[in-house]
Design a protein around this motif. Structure first.
Motif, PDB file in Angstrom:
ATOM      1  N   ALA A 176       0.668  -1.258   0.191  1.00 21.56           N
ATOM      2  CA  ALA A 176      -0.031   0.034   0.066  1.00 21.56           C
ATOM      3  C   ALA A 176       0.978   1.109  -0.005  1.00 21.56           C
ATOM      4  N   ASP A 177       2.086   1.263   0.479  1.00 19.23           N
ATOM      5  CA  ASP A 177       3.111   2.365   0.618  1.00 19.23           C
ATOM      6  C   ASP A 177       4.013   2.305  -0.617  1.00 19.23           C
ATOM      7  N   GLY A 178       3.831   1.526  -1.791  1.00 22.80           N
ATOM      8  CA  GLY A 178       4.717   1.590  -2.815  1.00 22.80           C
ATOM      9  C   GLY A 178       5.858   0.731  -2.713  1.00 22.80           C
ATOM     10  N   TYR A 179       5.928  -0.081  -1.651  1.00 26.47           N
ATOM     11  CA  TYR A 179       7.254  -0.907  -1.303  1.00 26.47           C
ATOM     12  C   TYR A 179       7.259  -2.223  -2.196  1.00 26.47           C
ATOM     13  N   ALA A 180       8.387  -2.748  -2.611  1.00 24.60           N
ATOM     14  CA  ALA A 180       8.212  -3.886  -3.159  1.00 24.60           C
ATOM     15  C   ALA A 180       8.711  -5.019  -2.175  1.00 24.60           C
ATOM     16  N   THR A 181       8.556  -6.393  -2.743  1.00 23.67           N
ATOM     17  CA  THR A 181       9.173  -7.457  -2.037  1.00 23.67           C
ATOM     18  C   THR A 181      10.157  -8.192  -2.664  1.00 23.67           C
ATOM     19  N   ALA A 182      11.497  -8.478  -1.562  1.00 19.20           N
ATOM     20  CA  ALA A 182      12.394  -9.116  -2.100  1.00 19.20           C
ATOM     21  C   ALA A 182      12.200 -10.495  -1.794  1.00 19.20           C
ATOM     22  N   LEU A 183      12.613 -11.517  -2.702  1.00 18.89           N
ATOM     23  CA  LEU A 183      12.578 -12.954  -2.391  1.00 18.89           C
ATOM     24  C   LEU A 183      13.694 -13.489  -1.960  1.00 18.89           C
ATOM     25  N   ALA A 184      13.479 -14.281  -0.899  1.00 20.14           N
ATOM     26  CA  ALA A 184      14.406 -15.288  -0.261  1.00 20.14           C
ATOM     27  C   ALA A 184      15.429 -15.944  -1.239  1.00 20.14           C
ATOM     28  N   PRO A 185      16.645 -16.305  -1.163  1.00 21.64           N
ATOM     29  CA  PRO A 185      17.305 -16.925  -2.074  1.00 21.64           C
ATOM     30  C   PRO A 185      16.737 -18.440  -2.388  1.00 21.64           C
ATOM     31  N   ASP A 186      16.067 -18.890  -1.479  1.00 25.81           N
ATOM     32  CA  ASP A 186      15.617 -20.317  -1.680  1.00 25.81           C
ATOM     33  C   ASP A 186      13.965 -20.447  -1.669  1.00 25.81           C
ATOM     34  N   ASP A 187      13.515 -19.133  -2.043  1.00 22.11           N
ATOM     35  CA  ASP A 187      11.793 -19.080  -2.439  1.00 22.11           C
ATOM     36  C   ASP A 187      11.484 -20.309  -3.488  1.00 22.11           C
ATOM     37  N   LYS A 188      10.567 -20.988  -3.104  1.00 18.12           N
ATOM     38  CA  LYS A 188      10.128 -22.064  -3.702  1.00 18.12           C
ATOM     39  C   LYS A 188       8.773 -21.915  -4.230  1.00 18.12           C
ATOM     40  N   SER A 189       8.209 -20.501  -4.416  1.00 16.47           N
ATOM     41  CA  SER A 189       7.112 -20.360  -4.986  1.00 16.47           C
ATOM     42  C   SER A 189       7.169 -20.130  -6.441  1.00 16.47           C
ATOM     43  N   VAL A 190       8.448 -20.056  -7.088  1.00 14.31           N
ATOM     44  CA  VAL A 190       8.591 -19.764  -8.522  1.00 14.31           C
ATOM     45  C   VAL A 190       9.544 -21.116  -9.103  1.00 14.31           C
ATOM     46  N   THR A 191       9.271 -21.047 -10.220  1.00 11.39           N
ATOM     47  CA  THR A 191       9.863 -22.245 -11.213  1.00 11.39           C
ATOM     48  C   THR A 191      11.453 -22.235 -11.086  1.00 11.39           C
ATOM     49  N   ILE A 192      11.930 -21.204 -10.719  1.00 11.79           N
ATOM     50  CA  ILE A 192      13.589 -21.388 -10.377  1.00 11.79           C
ATOM     51  C   ILE A 192      14.063 -20.424  -9.229  1.00 11.79           C
ATOM     52  N   SER A 193      14.336 -20.948  -8.402  1.00  8.65           N
ATOM     53  CA  SER A 193      14.469 -20.207  -7.018  1.00  8.65           C
ATOM     54  C   SER A 193      15.619 -19.456  -7.341  1.00  8.65           C
ATOM     55  N   PRO A 194      15.590 -18.054  -6.833  1.00 11.61           N
ATOM     56  CA  PRO A 194      16.702 -17.182  -7.060  1.00 11.61           C
ATOM     57  C   PRO A 194      18.158 -17.782  -6.838  1.00 11.61           C
ATOM     58  N   GLN A 195      18.690 -18.556  -6.011  1.00 10.39           N
ATOM     59  CA  GLN A 195      19.895 -18.833  -5.848  1.00 10.39           C
ATOM     60  C   GLN A 195      20.426 -19.985  -7.066  1.00 10.39           C
ATOM     61  N   PHE A 196      19.531 -20.394  -7.759  1.00  4.05           N
ATOM     62  CA  PHE A 196      19.614 -21.214  -8.778  1.00  4.05           C
ATOM     63  C   PHE A 196      19.633 -20.915  -9.998  1.00  4.05           C
ATOM     64  N   MET A 197      19.192 -19.476  -9.970  1.00  2.45           N
ATOM     65  CA  MET A 197      19.046 -18.840 -11.411  1.00  2.45           C
ATOM     66  C   MET A 197      20.191 -18.784 -12.280  1.00  2.45           C
ATOM     67  N   GLY A 198      21.244 -18.464 -11.824  1.00  2.00           N
ATOM     68  CA  GLY A 198      22.679 -18.280 -12.332  1.00  2.00           C
ATOM     69  C   GLY A 198      23.177 -19.771 -12.820  1.00  2.00           C
ATOM     70  N   PRO A 199      23.148 -20.696 -12.006  1.00  4.74           N
ATOM     71  CA  PRO A 199      23.471 -22.010 -12.428  1.00  4.74           C
ATOM     72  C   PRO A 199      22.585 -22.552 -13.282  1.00  4.74           C
ATOM     73  N   VAL A 200      21.324 -22.436 -13.665  1.00  2.00           N
ATOM     74  CA  VAL A 200      20.299 -23.008 -14.520  1.00  2.00           C
ATOM     75  C   VAL A 200      20.902 -22.290 -15.777  1.00  2.00           C
ATOM     76  N   HIS A 201      21.073 -20.731 -15.787  1.00  2.00           N
ATOM     77  CA  HIS A 201      21.309 -20.282 -17.035  1.00  2.00           C
ATOM     78  C   HIS A 201      22.475 -20.585 -17.631  1.00  2.00           C
ATOM     79  N   ALA A 202      23.632 -20.598 -16.709  1.00  4.85           N
ATOM     80  CA  ALA A 202      24.992 -21.242 -17.128  1.00  4.85           C
ATOM     81  C   ALA A 202      24.796 -22.666 -17.864  1.00  4.85           C
ATOM     82  N   SER A 203      24.249 -23.367 -17.205  1.00  5.18           N
ATOM     83  CA  SER A 203      23.863 -24.726 -17.807  1.00  5.18           C
ATOM     84  C   SER A 203      23.151 -24.938 -19.253  1.00  5.18           C
TER      85      SER A 203
END
Length: 348
Positions: A176-203
């Protein structure tokens, strides 16, 4: 492949640098309507929880950065400009990229024209030791996603990636105040968790459609097409009867670069990250060694030779922004922004 000729094929191998770090194309002149309204204009309510960085502070830091960066990039007799950039202005993947920009342009790197940013400021606890925020802004007319990180009481630019042609930043989830939400590195609500994004792209960039990560990233010039290019050059330089005698490989690595992730309105994520790429061509026969390996023109600022005999190593740094779908609606993630350059060269 016989029609190529040895020198042309070697030039092709050296030219992989230009293909990998080519411009991202004609990005839209301005951000989309959803990205055009500055979040800094939001007025916090009296009950707004405390946060490690406010939108007003983020706007001030962005202004400080553009002024300082422009001053240090302007040609002058002051020889410590690069040292100050690396110490006080940039961090993460921007460290090697900034150093390369200065060194490859004889200490007169490109200067930028900046537009008005739209800020995406996560609401961090006041005790957060490493807060960060992102900004969508036109840089020389091209929409660019920047991320600033704070450490040791100083804000520094960590990531910058230009939107690819036809791409837009998705709607970011704001409170409501215009602030965003940062995801935790191991967030499992998305198809690629942030901590695995780099390794997946590299592969995917190394193995394309044949590897275990096939299908996780959408095909394109920074994913499957890179893998196809690597496989082609490896085969030609090793096995061609007339042009063989060389080994070639190109490896991507997430190294220890930071990853930044924002929740999108659909429950997915906008993830920003960096990769290094190391491409090595080696002469493995006497004939190949006698022929030598051409050093591509864009690399000669770092290696003042036109040709090396035994081995050439090109190191690049790339920064990306990728949209990752929510786990409830799985699909291939899409790279929407990129920037990168050759940052180091060695040979013998």
């Amino acid at each position: 492949m016989r029609a190529y000729g040895r020198r042309k094929v070697l030039a092709l191998a050296a030219g992989v640098l230009a293909a990998a770090t080519a411009c991202t194309g004609n990005a839209p002149a301005e951000p989309s309507k959803a990205a055009a309204t500055s979040s800094a204009s939001a007025s916090p309510s009296p009950s707004t929880p405390a946060t490690a960085v406010t939108q007003a502070e983020a706007a001030e830091e962005f202004s400080k950065f553009t002024a300082t960066d422009d001053t240090l990039r302007a040609p002058s007799e002051f020889q410590g400009r690069l040292d100050l950039e690396l110490k006080d202005v940039v961090t993460g993947g921007q460290l090697p990229l900034t150093a390369a920009a200065f060194l490859s342009h004889d200490f007169a790197p490109p200067r930028y024209r900046w537009g008005t940013p739209r800020l995406f400021v996560p609401r961090f606890a006041p005790t957060e030791q490493a807060p960060w925020f992102s900004a969508l802004v036109t840089r020389d007319g091209s929409p660019t996603l920047l991320t600033f990180a704070k450490s040791a009481d100083r804000w520094r630019l960590s990531s910058a990636a230009e939107l690819l042609s036809g791409q837009q930043v998705p709607e970011i989830q704001l409170d409501a105040d215009g602030y965003a939400t940062a995801l935790a590195p191991d967030d499992k609500s998305v198809t690629i968790s942030p901590q695995f994004m780099g390794p997946v792209h590299a592969s995917v960039a190394e193995t394309g459609t044949a590897g275990p990560t096939a299908g996780l990233l959408a095909p394109g010039p920074y994913t499957t097409e890179v893998a196809a290019q690597i496989a082609h050059l490896r085969d030609v330089l090793k096995n061609s009867e007339e042009q063989g005698g060389y080994s070639y490989d190109s490896i991507f690595s997430a190294d220890n670069f930071s990853v930044y992730s924002l929740r999108t309105k659909d429950g997915g994520a906008l993830i920003q990250y960096s990769l290094s790429r190391t491409s090595t061509t080696t002469a493995v026969t006497k004939a190949a060694e006698d022929e030598g390996i051409p050093v591509p023109e864009p690399a000669r600022w770092a290696l003042d030779k036109q040709r090396v005999r035994k081995s050439l190593r090109l190191i690049e740094t790339h920064q990306y922004a990728t949209v990752v779908p929510p786990l409830k609606a799985p699909a291939a993630a899409t790279v929407i922004a990129h920037d990168g350059a050759l940052t180091r060269t060695s040979g013998q």
